[in-house]
Scaffold this motif. Structure first.
Motif, PDB file in Angstrom:
ATOM      1  N   ALA A 147      41.135  43.885  28.319  1.00  0.00           N
ATOM      2  CA  ALA A 147      41.436  44.105  29.738  1.00  0.00           C
ATOM      3  C   ALA A 147      40.696  45.310  30.290  1.00  0.00           C
ATOM      4  N   GLU A 148      40.199  46.176  29.413  1.00  0.00           N
ATOM      5  CA  GLU A 148      39.504  47.380  29.846  1.00  0.00           C
ATOM      6  C   GLU A 148      38.004  47.129  29.960  1.00  0.00           C
ATOM      7  N   PRO A 149      37.281  47.975  30.713  1.00  0.00           N
ATOM      8  CA  PRO A 149      35.828  47.873  30.749  1.00  0.00           C
ATOM      9  C   PRO A 149      35.266  48.075  29.353  1.00  0.00           C
ATOM     10  N   PRO A 150      34.179  47.438  29.003  1.00  0.00           N
ATOM     11  CA  PRO A 150      33.313  46.655  29.895  1.00  0.00           C
ATOM     12  C   PRO A 150      33.719  45.184  30.034  1.00  0.00           C
ATOM     13  N   PHE A 151      34.820  44.780  29.374  1.00  0.00           N
ATOM     14  CA  PHE A 151      35.219  43.363  29.405  1.00  0.00           C
ATOM     15  C   PHE A 151      35.955  43.018  30.705  1.00  0.00           C
ATOM     16  N   SER A 152      37.023  43.732  30.977  1.00  0.00           N
ATOM     17  CA  SER A 152      37.776  43.571  32.234  1.00  0.00           C
ATOM     18  C   SER A 152      38.113  42.110  32.517  1.00  0.00           C
ATOM     19  N   LEU A 153      38.659  41.428  31.492  1.00  0.00           N
ATOM     20  CA  LEU A 153      38.909  39.997  31.647  1.00  0.00           C
ATOM     21  C   LEU A 153      39.980  39.693  32.689  1.00  0.00           C
ATOM     22  N   LEU A 154      40.969  40.566  32.823  1.00  0.00           N
ATOM     23  CA  LEU A 154      41.979  40.327  33.858  1.00  0.00           C
ATOM     24  C   LEU A 154      41.363  40.421  35.246  1.00  0.00           C
ATOM     25  N   ASP A 155      40.428  41.345  35.424  1.00  0.00           N
ATOM     26  CA  ASP A 155      39.731  41.434  36.704  1.00  0.00           C
ATOM     27  C   ASP A 155      38.922  40.159  36.962  1.00  0.00           C
ATOM     28  N   ASN A 156      38.351  39.615  35.908  1.00  0.00           N
ATOM     29  CA  ASN A 156      37.575  38.385  36.070  1.00  0.00           C
ATOM     30  C   ASN A 156      38.477  37.223  36.485  1.00  0.00           C
ATOM     31  N   PHE A 157      39.684  37.150  35.896  1.00  0.00           N
ATOM     32  CA  PHE A 157      40.622  36.113  36.322  1.00  0.00           C
ATOM     33  C   PHE A 157      40.901  36.222  37.823  1.00  0.00           C
ATOM     34  N   ASN A 158      41.028  37.449  38.310  1.00  0.00           N
ATOM     35  CA  ASN A 158      41.269  37.644  39.743  1.00  0.00           C
ATOM     36  C   ASN A 158      40.080  37.158  40.580  1.00  0.00           C
ATOM     37  N   LYS A 159      38.878  37.421  40.085  1.00  0.00           N
ATOM     38  CA  LYS A 159      37.689  36.976  40.804  1.00  0.00           C
ATOM     39  C   LYS A 159      37.590  35.445  40.800  1.00  0.00           C
ATOM     40  N   VAL A 160      37.964  34.841  39.687  1.00  0.00           N
ATOM     41  CA  VAL A 160      37.976  33.377  39.633  1.00  0.00           C
ATOM     42  C   VAL A 160      39.002  32.822  40.608  1.00  0.00           C
ATOM     43  N   ASP A 161      40.152  33.473  40.706  1.00  0.00           N
ATOM     44  CA  ASP A 161      41.148  33.048  41.691  1.00  0.00           C
ATOM     45  C   ASP A 161      40.581  33.098  43.106  1.00  0.00           C
ATOM     46  N   ASP A 162      39.835  34.152  43.399  1.00  0.00           N
ATOM     47  CA  ASP A 162      39.215  34.256  44.723  1.00  0.00           C
ATOM     48  C   ASP A 162      38.220  33.118  44.952  1.00  0.00           C
ATOM     49  N   ALA A 163      37.452  32.782  43.916  1.00  0.00           N
ATOM     50  CA  ALA A 163      36.482  31.690  44.026  1.00  0.00           C
ATOM     51  C   ALA A 163      37.196  30.346  44.220  1.00  0.00           C
ATOM     52  N   ILE A 164      38.300  30.158  43.530  1.00  0.00           N
ATOM     53  CA  ILE A 164      39.085  28.932  43.701  1.00  0.00           C
ATOM     54  C   ILE A 164      39.540  28.791  45.150  1.00  0.00           C
TER      55      ILE A 164
END
Length: 426
Positions: free
Chosen positions: A77-94
């Motif tokens: 969940a922390e940088p540089p991975f930040s997978l939770l942030d990526n889930f949020n970005k995918v939600d925005d794309a959806i």
């Protein structure tokens, strides 16, 4: 669907893009109980796009992510991975993609005169009728805008639509001096891009499509988009495998790359190549185009990624021979990924006869199915009154994907067969 409905496209008047458009023809889809259910399921599947995409894409991944050992998910969940942030970005794309799905529903409901928020007891209540297969079709239809209506999909279109346009230009070099438009039929027209390109090239193009998902989406993109490159689409955001980077996953494209109404006006203003005509029939291809009313109606038929949708290819060939003028040409581009190979008869996704009469044209209601090799396809076409005039050898074929991310680590490619057959003189 034993008869056809149709809509014209695109509008030449900008103010008409927000107006409702009624479907016309000798068949009312809402007047038949079975057909009405199919239409309602298509509407509801687009309505469910937002919820189903969030649920099946990010919600379940968050659940699986938090099921990891705590120190593991905290590290990721922390940088540089930040997978939770990526889930949020995918939600925005959806949500961006879902805006397109909602727009398709809105203009479609106006065309059919259906309420946006029906009473649950109303016979015209279309909410909650779509099943998972319907929703999957909505998802794939939204992704198909990448192939047919984005700049990034141009390579796939060049490989599949380019040969058709070149073949027709060679066959009809005098099309502008004939006094009437050359009539071209496009079965399985999908989102209407080839139909549009044919009209832009000066032909009278008629698309045919049985899927209401495709019909509703093509009507929106051809008649109701605001302008070129004004709608955002994230075609690969919902996929998490075989990607090199999150930037690749969240790549944005803009649709439509060309605005149909504007292109029509520009073609008419230039005077070089008059814009042809465009129409779309909503019907089972075999049932409609085997009818006496369609006898010798078209100068050419163009099938692109279509003939392998046939449970019984003989029915398709009979329909093409019926609607094609003597000496007319049939251009084909596509693979042989037989859609009925698993041996299960599909449920009708747009009507179709339920009769078991062997001599009746049943379209997708065909009780049996058969898969042929390319060699057998050629033999069958020639047996049924056509002459194969041109065929590419396997080593001449251009490889292409189908809604393919060009940067994916997995790249399934087709080597489509391209050939021209001429109907013999009766």
């Amino acid at each position: 669907m034993s008869s056809s409905s149709s809509f014209d496209m695109p509008s030449t008047c900008p103010e008409e893009t927000e107006d409702s458009r009624s479907w016309a023809g000798d068949f009312d889809p809402l007047g038949d109980e079975g057909e009405r259910k199919v239409v309602f399921s298509a509407f509801d599947s687009f309505r469910q796009y937002r919820r189903s995409a969030h649920l099946n894409t990010t919600h379940r991944r968050r659940q699986a992510f938090y099921a990891l050992p705590t120190k593991h998910w905290q590290m990721l969940a922390e940088p540089p991975f930040s997978l939770l942030d990526n889930f949020n970005k995918v939600d925005d794309a959806i949500d961006v993609n879902a805006d397109i799905a909602d727009a398709i529903v809105a203009v479609g409901l106006k065309s059919f005169g259906l309420p946006a928020r029906p009473d649950p007891s109303d016979p015209q209540n279309w909410h909650g009728v779509a099943n998972s297969a319907d929703v999957n079709k909505a998802h794939s239809t939204i992704r198909q805008f990448y192939r047919d209506w984005s700049t990034e999909g141009q390579a796939e279109r060049d490989a599949c639509y380019g040969p058709v346009l070149r073949d027709l230009d060679r066959e009809f070099p005098d099309k502008l001096q004939r006094g009437e438009f050359v009539k071209v039929l496009v079965p399985g027209a999908g989102l209407g891009r080839l139909v549009f390109e044919l009209a832009l090239a000066g032909f009278s193009a008629e698309g045919n499509e049985i899927s209401y998902h495709q019909l509703l989406a093509s009507s929106w993109v051809l008649n109701h988009t605001r302008g070129p490159r004004c709608h955002e689409l994230y075609p690969f955001a919902l996929h998490f495998s075989n990607i090199l980077s999150r930037e690749q996953q969240l790549r944005k494209v803009m649709i439509p790359d060309v605005h149909p109404g504007t292109a029509m006006l520009e073609a008419q203003a230039s005077g070089e190549t008059p814009f042809g005509t465009m129409s779309m029939s909503a019907a089972d291809f075999v049932v409609l185009y085997s009818s006496p009313s369609q006898k010798d109606a078209f100068d050419a038929v163009a099938t692109v990624f279509f003939i392998d949708t046939a449970p019984n290819l003989i029915r398709y060939i009979e329909a093409i021979r019926n609607c094609l003028k003597p000496n007319g040409i049939w251009i084909n581009v596509g693979p042989l990924l037989w859609h009925f190979e698993d041996g299960h008869q599909r449920t009708n996704s747009g009507g179709g006869s339920s009769s078991k009469d062997e001599e009746q044209n049943q379209g997708i209601g065909e009780p049996g199915n058969v898969e042929l090799t390319e060699e057998e396809v050629f033999l069958l076409i020639e047996r049924m009154g056509f002459e194969i005039e041109q065929r590419e050898s396997p080593d001449e074929r251009v490889e292409c994907g189908y809604i393919q991310d060009p940067d994916s680590m997995l790249r399934p490619l087709y080597r489509p067969s391209h050939w021209i057959a001429r109907k013999s003189l009766d």
